[in-house]
Design an enzyme around this catalytic site. Structure first.
Site, PDB file in Angstrom:
ATOM      1  N   MET A  28       7.497   7.410  10.049  1.00  0.00           N
ATOM      2  CA  MET A  28       7.413   8.596  10.900  1.00  0.00           C
ATOM      3  C   MET A  28       6.433   8.321  12.049  1.00  0.00           C
ATOM      4  O   MET A  28       5.852   9.247  12.624  1.00  0.00           O
ATOM      5  CB  MET A  28       6.987   9.804  10.079  1.00  0.00           C
ATOM      6  N   GLY A  29       6.233   7.036  12.355  1.00  0.00           N
ATOM      7  CA  GLY A  29       5.331   6.667  13.441  1.00  0.00           C
ATOM      8  C   GLY A  29       3.875   6.778  13.033  1.00  0.00           C
ATOM      9  O   GLY A  29       3.557   6.772  11.842  1.00  0.00           O
ATOM     10  N   LEU A  31       1.674   4.470  13.339  1.00  0.00           N
ATOM     11  CA  LEU A  31       1.636   3.266  12.504  1.00  0.00           C
ATOM     12  C   LEU A  31       0.201   2.782  12.272  1.00  0.00           C
ATOM     13  O   LEU A  31      -0.643   2.844  13.149  1.00  0.00           O
ATOM     14  CB  LEU A  31       2.452   2.150  13.167  1.00  0.00           C
ATOM     15  N   HIS A  32      -0.035   2.284  11.057  1.00  0.00           N
ATOM     16  CA  HIS A  32      -1.349   1.749  10.691  1.00  0.00           C
ATOM     17  C   HIS A  32      -1.143   0.437   9.935  1.00  0.00           C
ATOM     18  O   HIS A  32       0.004  -0.041   9.810  1.00  0.00           O
ATOM     19  CB  HIS A  32      -2.124   2.777   9.854  1.00  0.00           C
ATOM     20  N   GLY A  34      -1.013  -0.287   6.929  1.00  0.00           N
ATOM     21  CA  GLY A  34      -0.062  -0.210   5.812  1.00  0.00           C
ATOM     22  C   GLY A  34       1.357  -0.468   6.304  1.00  0.00           C
ATOM     23  O   GLY A  34       2.115  -1.229   5.694  1.00  0.00           O
ATOM     24  N   HIS A  35       1.711   0.162   7.441  1.00  0.00           N
ATOM     25  CA  HIS A  35       3.043  -0.071   8.026  1.00  0.00           C
ATOM     26  C   HIS A  35       3.178  -1.532   8.481  1.00  0.00           C
ATOM     27  O   HIS A  35       4.233  -2.137   8.341  1.00  0.00           O
ATOM     28  CB  HIS A  35       3.256   0.829   9.251  1.00  0.00           C
ATOM     29  N   ASP A 148       3.229   5.970  -1.540  1.00  0.00           N
ATOM     30  CA  ASP A 148       4.143   7.080  -1.826  1.00  0.00           C
ATOM     31  C   ASP A 148       5.029   6.665  -3.000  1.00  0.00           C
ATOM     32  O   ASP A 148       6.236   6.456  -2.842  1.00  0.00           O
ATOM     33  CB  ASP A 148       4.978   7.400  -0.588  1.00  0.00           C
ATOM     34  N   VAL A 174      -2.060  -0.502   1.006  1.00  0.00           N
ATOM     35  CA  VAL A 174      -3.136  -1.140   1.776  1.00  0.00           C
ATOM     36  C   VAL A 174      -4.287  -0.135   1.862  1.00  0.00           C
ATOM     37  O   VAL A 174      -4.063   1.040   2.152  1.00  0.00           O
ATOM     38  CB  VAL A 174      -2.653  -1.534   3.193  1.00  0.00           C
ATOM     39  N   SER A 183      -3.224   5.943   5.581  1.00  0.00           N
ATOM     40  CA  SER A 183      -2.257   7.020   5.768  1.00  0.00           C
ATOM     41  C   SER A 183      -2.377   7.530   7.199  1.00  0.00           C
ATOM     42  O   SER A 183      -3.488   7.579   7.762  1.00  0.00           O
ATOM     43  CB  SER A 183      -2.566   8.163   4.796  1.00  0.00           C
TER      44      SER A 183
HETATM   45  O1  PAF Z   1       7.240   7.595   4.153  1.00  0.00           O
HETATM   46  C1  PAF Z   1       7.621   8.075   5.242  1.00  0.00           C
HETATM   47  O2  PAF Z   1       7.054   7.801   6.301  1.00  0.00           O
HETATM   48  C2  PAF Z   1       8.799   9.030   5.251  1.00  0.00           C
HETATM   49  O3  PAF Z   1       8.826   9.823   4.123  1.00  0.00           O
HETATM   50  C3  PAF Z   1      10.161   8.314   5.444  1.00  0.00           C
HETATM   51  C4  PAF Z   1      10.470   7.394   4.281  1.00  0.00           C
HETATM   52  C5  PAF Z   1      10.135   7.518   6.755  1.00  0.00           C
HETATM   53  C6  PAF Z   1      11.291   9.359   5.545  1.00  0.00           C
HETATM   54  O4  PAF Z   1      11.097  10.231   6.608  1.00  0.00           O
END
Ligand code: PAF
Length: 251
Positions: A28-29, A31-32, A34-35, A148, A174, A183
């Site tokens: 969902m953008g 970004l950190h 972890g992403h 999550d 992370v 997060s």
């Molecule tokens: O974990 C997330 O960022 C969201 O729940 C996801 C998996 C992109 C779905 O919108």
């Protein structure tokens, strides 16, 4: 250069023209690190990498949380570029939900526990959008963080239940040096709240029972939604001011 694809049609057309394996990182953008870990794993294990950025309204039960969700397109784009993302799928609500959410994916057991019990409809929204994204991207592998964990488990279950031809890859949480799980919501904590946040990881790792951990957090001023042990994992959700944080560890 990462290509930016703005509509489901553009995404599908891009994918149709590409052979080879595709690693997919849905986000969902905001970004950190972890992403970044998810993107790096996808880059290592696939010929092509697709990142999606879509703040999915159907998974927010709290309109205030949706409105305040951080949006950091320039930094997100730079991180995607730096990590060799081939395409960024960045659609809008109208195009993702032409049905206005009349159709949804719903799980009737595990999704009702933990976060599901405190965020009505949340996992219907998550599963529905992830199903749409999987249909459009057709990934070989899709990468999800263990932070999550309930989401990861439900998505794995959906892939199995609908015989979907892709692999769900879990990636370890992370953490910041002080133990706080990365997060996008952490940026919304005040300086004082950020100082308190490490207590969550400390409480769930250092307490011998879930209720002991909950008591410790309550005593420090957290509004605890739950601390619950399921199988070999301990799950927590607690609010600091307006910001709701979740975490989980193996016990
Ligand atoms: O974990 C997330 O960022 C969201 O729940 C996801 C998996 C992109 C779905 O919108």
């Amino acid at each position: 250069m990462s290509e930016v694809l703005r509509s489901p049609d553009e995404m599908k057309a891009w994918r149709k023209k590409r052979a080879g394996t595709v690693g997919f990182v849905p986000t969902m953008g905001a970004l950190h690190a972890g992403h970044e870990e998810l993107i790096k794993r996808a880059r290592k294990e696939n010929d092509l990498v697709v990142l999606s950025i879509f703040v999915n309204p159907t998974q927010f039960n709290d309109p205030n949380d949706l409105q305040k969700y951080p949006k950091t397109w320039d930094q997100d784009f730079a991180m995607a570029e730096m990590n060799g993302v081939d395409a960024i799928f960045y659609p809008n609500y109208e195009e993702m939900y032409p049905d206005k959410y009349r159709y949804k994916i719903s799980e009737s057991d595990y999704s009702r526990l933990l976060d599901g019990a405190h965020r009505p409809g949340h996992f219907d929204g998550v599963l529905s959008v992830v199903m749409k994204l999987f249909q459009l991207v057709s990934p070989t592998k899709a990468y999800f963080g263990e932070k999550d964990f309930q989401q990861l488990t439900l998505i794995r279950g959906m892939v199995e239940a609908f015989f979907m031809d892709l692999e769900v890859v879990p990636v370890a949480t992370v953490r910041e040096q002080d133990g706080v799980a990365m997060s996008s919501r952490n940026t919304r904590l005040s300086a004082a709240e950020r100082k308190m946040a490490p207590a969550i990881y400390k409480a769930i790792t250092e307490s011998s029972t879930a209720s002991e951990a909950a008591e410790k957090l309550q005593a420090q001023g957290f509004a605890v939604d739950y601390v619950t042990d399921i199988g070999s994992r301990r799950f927590v959700a607690a609010k600091l001011g307006e910001v709701r944080l979740i975490d989980n560890v193996e016990i």
